[in-house]
Design an enzyme around this catalytic site. Sequence first.
Site, short mmCIF file in Angstrom:
data_model
loop_
_atom_site.label_atom_id
_atom_site.label_comp_id
_atom_site.label_asym_id
_atom_site.label_seq_id
_atom_site.Cartn_x
_atom_site.Cartn_y
_atom_site.Cartn_z
N GLY A 15 32.74 -32.34 20.22
CA GLY A 15 31.56 -31.94 19.45
C GLY A 15 31.33 -30.45 19.61
O GLY A 15 30.91 -29.99 20.68
N THR A 97 18.68 -39.71 13.82
CA THR A 97 17.88 -40.92 13.64
C THR A 97 18.63 -41.87 12.70
O THR A 97 19.20 -41.44 11.69
CB THR A 97 16.51 -40.56 13.04
N PHE A 165 19.03 -28.66 27.82
CA PHE A 165 17.65 -28.24 27.54
C PHE A 165 17.57 -26.92 26.79
O PHE A 165 16.48 -26.38 26.63
CB PHE A 165 16.85 -28.14 28.85
N GLU A 168 17.36 -23.36 20.53
CA GLU A 168 18.09 -22.49 19.61
C GLU A 168 17.36 -21.14 19.50
O GLU A 168 16.14 -21.07 19.63
CB GLU A 168 18.23 -23.16 18.24
N LYS A 223 15.20 -36.28 29.46
CA LYS A 223 15.49 -35.44 28.29
C LYS A 223 14.54 -35.79 27.14
O LYS A 223 13.94 -34.91 26.53
CB LYS A 223 16.95 -35.63 27.87
N PHE A 229 6.96 -34.01 25.58
CA PHE A 229 5.86 -33.22 26.16
C PHE A 229 5.73 -31.87 25.44
O PHE A 229 4.62 -31.40 25.18
CB PHE A 229 6.08 -32.99 27.66
N CYS A 279 15.61 -31.90 16.85
CA CYS A 279 15.45 -32.83 17.97
C CYS A 279 14.05 -33.36 18.23
O CYS A 279 13.91 -34.52 18.60
CB CYS A 279 16.00 -32.18 19.24
N ARG A 436 2.30 -18.61 10.89
CA ARG A 436 2.74 -18.35 12.27
C ARG A 436 1.80 -17.40 13.00
O ARG A 436 2.05 -17.05 14.16
CB ARG A 436 4.16 -17.76 12.27
P1 NAD Z 1 25.72 -30.80 15.72
O1 NAD Z 1 25.58 -31.72 14.57
O2 NAD Z 1 25.53 -29.34 15.53
O3 NAD Z 1 27.17 -30.99 16.39
C1 NAD Z 1 27.77 -32.22 16.62
C2 NAD Z 1 29.26 -32.08 16.34
O4 NAD Z 1 29.91 -33.30 16.75
C3 NAD Z 1 29.61 -31.90 14.86
O5 NAD Z 1 30.32 -30.68 14.69
C4 NAD Z 1 30.47 -33.12 14.51
O6 NAD Z 1 31.51 -32.84 13.60
C5 NAD Z 1 31.02 -33.50 15.87
N1 NAD Z 1 31.47 -34.89 15.94
C6 NAD Z 1 30.83 -36.01 15.53
N2 NAD Z 1 31.58 -37.10 15.77
C7 NAD Z 1 32.72 -36.66 16.35
C8 NAD Z 1 33.90 -37.31 16.83
N3 NAD Z 1 34.03 -38.64 16.76
N4 NAD Z 1 34.88 -36.55 17.36
C9 NAD Z 1 34.76 -35.20 17.42
N5 NAD Z 1 33.66 -34.53 16.99
C10 NAD Z 1 32.66 -35.25 16.46
O7 NAD Z 1 24.71 -31.35 16.83
P2 NAD Z 1 24.00 -30.52 18.02
O8 NAD Z 1 22.79 -29.83 17.49
O9 NAD Z 1 25.03 -29.73 18.75
O10 NAD Z 1 23.48 -31.71 18.93
C11 NAD Z 1 24.38 -32.51 19.68
C12 NAD Z 1 23.58 -33.35 20.64
O11 NAD Z 1 22.88 -32.49 21.56
C13 NAD Z 1 22.50 -34.22 19.99
O12 NAD Z 1 22.43 -35.44 20.71
C14 NAD Z 1 21.23 -33.43 20.20
O13 NAD Z 1 20.10 -34.28 20.27
C15 NAD Z 1 21.47 -32.77 21.53
N6 NAD Z 1 20.75 -31.50 21.75
C16 NAD Z 1 20.67 -30.56 20.75
C17 NAD Z 1 20.04 -29.34 20.99
C18 NAD Z 1 19.94 -28.27 19.92
O14 NAD Z 1 19.31 -27.26 20.16
N7 NAD Z 1 20.54 -28.42 18.75
C19 NAD Z 1 19.53 -29.05 22.26
C20 NAD Z 1 19.64 -30.02 23.27
C21 NAD Z 1 20.26 -31.24 22.99
C1 UGA Z 2 13.73 -27.78 21.71
C2 UGA Z 2 13.41 -27.65 23.19
O1 UGA Z 2 12.60 -26.48 23.40
C3 UGA Z 2 14.69 -27.54 24.02
O2 UGA Z 2 14.37 -27.52 25.41
C4 UGA Z 2 15.57 -28.75 23.72
O3 UGA Z 2 16.80 -28.66 24.41
C5 UGA Z 2 15.84 -28.81 22.24
O4 UGA Z 2 14.58 -28.89 21.51
C6 UGA Z 2 16.62 -30.01 21.82
O5 UGA Z 2 16.64 -31.01 22.49
O6 UGA Z 2 17.17 -29.89 20.73
P1 UGA Z 2 14.43 -26.10 19.77
O7 UGA Z 2 14.09 -27.25 18.88
O8 UGA Z 2 15.75 -25.44 19.59
O9 UGA Z 2 14.37 -26.58 21.31
O10 UGA Z 2 13.33 -24.97 19.65
P2 UGA Z 2 11.83 -24.81 20.21
O11 UGA Z 2 11.67 -23.43 20.69
O12 UGA Z 2 11.45 -25.90 21.13
O13 UGA Z 2 10.96 -24.94 18.88
C7 UGA Z 2 10.84 -26.19 18.21
C8 UGA Z 2 9.82 -26.06 17.08
O14 UGA Z 2 8.50 -25.91 17.61
C9 UGA Z 2 10.05 -24.84 16.19
O15 UGA Z 2 9.81 -25.19 14.85
C10 UGA Z 2 9.02 -23.84 16.69
O16 UGA Z 2 8.64 -22.91 15.72
C11 UGA Z 2 7.87 -24.78 17.02
N1 UGA Z 2 6.91 -24.21 18.00
C12 UGA Z 2 7.31 -23.86 19.25
C13 UGA Z 2 5.58 -24.07 17.63
O17 UGA Z 2 5.19 -24.40 16.50
N2 UGA Z 2 4.69 -23.56 18.55
C14 UGA Z 2 5.07 -23.20 19.80
O18 UGA Z 2 4.21 -22.75 20.58
C15 UGA Z 2 6.42 -23.35 20.17
#
Ligand code: NAD
Ligand code: UGA
Length: 462
Positions: A15, A97, A165, A168, A223, A229, A279, A436
């Site tokens: 991934g 989802t 954690f 982005e 997580k 929260f 997320c 904002r």
């Molecule tokens: P993403 O969609 O950007 O990346 C997932 C990748 O997995 C894709 O490129 C897809 O092609 C690949 N994939 C799917 N099935 C596959 C397979 N069978 N073999 C090889 N590759 C495969 O997703 P993401 O944003 O990186 O999130 C990944 C996980 O991390 C999710 O569970 C998400 O909840 C969690 N997470 C995301 C964030 C975030 O900031 N985006 C932060 C913390 C946790």
């Molecule tokens: C969030 C968590 O902060 C990460 O710890 C977690 O790893 C990640 O989700 C995940 O599991 O994907 P992210 O969604 O990348 O990270 O960005 P955040 O900074 O949390 O912002 C989320 C949303 O809340 C954004 O739309 C942001 O604009 C909004 N936000 C944030 C507010 O509206 N008010 C605030 O005070 C803070």
Amino acid sequence: MGLDSRFEKNIICIGAGYVGGPTMAMIAMKCPQYKVTVVDINASRIEAWNSENLPIYEPGLYEVVKEARDRNLFFSTDVSGAIRDADIIFVSVNTPTKTFGEGAGKAADLQYWEKTAREIIRSSESDKIIVEKSTLPVRTARAMERILNANDKGIHFEVISNPEFLAEGTAIADLQNPDRVLIGSQLTEAGLKACEEIVSIYANWVPRERILTTNVWSAELSKLVANAFLAQRISSINSISALCERTEANISEVSRAIGKDSRIGPKFLNASVGFGGSCFKKDILNLVYICESYGLYDVARYWESVVLMNEYQKRRFGQTMLRVMFNTIAGKRIALFGFAFKKDTGDTRESPAIDLALQLIEERADVVITDPQALDNAKRDLCQHASKIEFTEDPYVAARGAHALAIVTEWDLYRTLDYRRIFEEMEKPAFIFDGRNILNHQELYNIGFNVFPLGTTSYKHF
Ligand code: NAD
Ligand code: UGA
């Protein structure tokens, strides 16, 4: 790809998305003694990781990738070859989802995760540690271990939970200097040994006291709870923003006042047009589904209200725009400043801008969208309405001839635009809706704008 004696460990990640790419790039940069390979079935994504134009926009990421790439960091589509040679396999596939069947709209769709498990069984020839990096429902590790260890090759797989954690836009700083790294394992001898292996990776740069080890279920659940929260704080402050608008209180002052209480703390108290991102909503709904499946309906309703409040806040923002613009926006040009779900990313997943754009289109407004990084994703998100929307990178072009502009993403560049010039080129009366609260509202009012911030009284010339 073959085993390479220059490296101490062979780590792979399945991934190559927003999590897999940056986390593995950081491990590779910090640990030149490990070989780190990131694999994906999406060939164009892998090609982009191997190019100058990375597939995601994340400040500082390119520098980290550049330092390690082709030294000990590799991106490849050879999933089975990478699995065969790996000692440790991080799995960071998407867990969206579920949109169908049992639990549709709430439960996590585990099909990508399960496919990965089956690929691991198919391609493995030796024992391995499997690390859950994706966010998964509590107790997934049990199901995983059952699937993996049902193999008839006599191979043992130890499943560890190591949720990510990072946020982005700040991913590199978050990875470099995490508040904590969480590693959950079975409390058996094999489980604890595998846990120690993963601890030793992070210990290359993360102080030991910030590496928390727990049982595997606590790690999985923590997580979901962390995201719930964080989102709950935003919904709480957003709910109060509505009350401030009726009472002449000011949400920024309220946030500052309550945030000074060290028990509450100042972070995540910015009122907004609603939280977005891939997320928060997905993970809370997953938590709701898990509570329901254990018969904990009151707990489920409590957390569901965080998502419902967010929907309310998003809807409320668009409704305010309609109401103050004399209850009709049909045929009016409205510029959305920002489409990404937050600044410093091109990601638009669950961005409040999507709902707002659809709400405005429904009212037959002429929508124009500007964003420095997210226009490609915006075009994809709104492809069914493409003929009705204009896209431009230039905010001045977006604002020209507009009746209103709405700040949807808090990009720094929107703070310093020449709003006098923008005002002169807009239709009158000119409206600004600051979703904002990043602009100087008094100054804008003095220029001639009617200004509608969030959670405080508006500034009107009529
Ligand atoms: P993403 O969609 O950007 O990346 C997932 C990748 O997995 C894709 O490129 C897809 O092609 C690949 N994939 C799917 N099935 C596959 C397979 N069978 N073999 C090889 N590759 C495969 O997703 P993401 O944003 O990186 O999130 C990944 C996980 O991390 C999710 O569970 C998400 O909840 C969690 N997470 C995301 C964030 C975030 O900031 N985006 C932060 C913390 C946790
Ligand atoms: C969030 C968590 O902060 C990460 O710890 C977690 O790893 C990640 O989700 C995940 O599991 O994907 P992210 O969604 O990348 O990270 O960005 P955040 O900074 O949390 O912002 C989320 C949303 O809340 C954004 O739309 C942001 O604009 C909004 N936000 C944030 C507010 O509206 N008010 C605030 O005070 C803070």
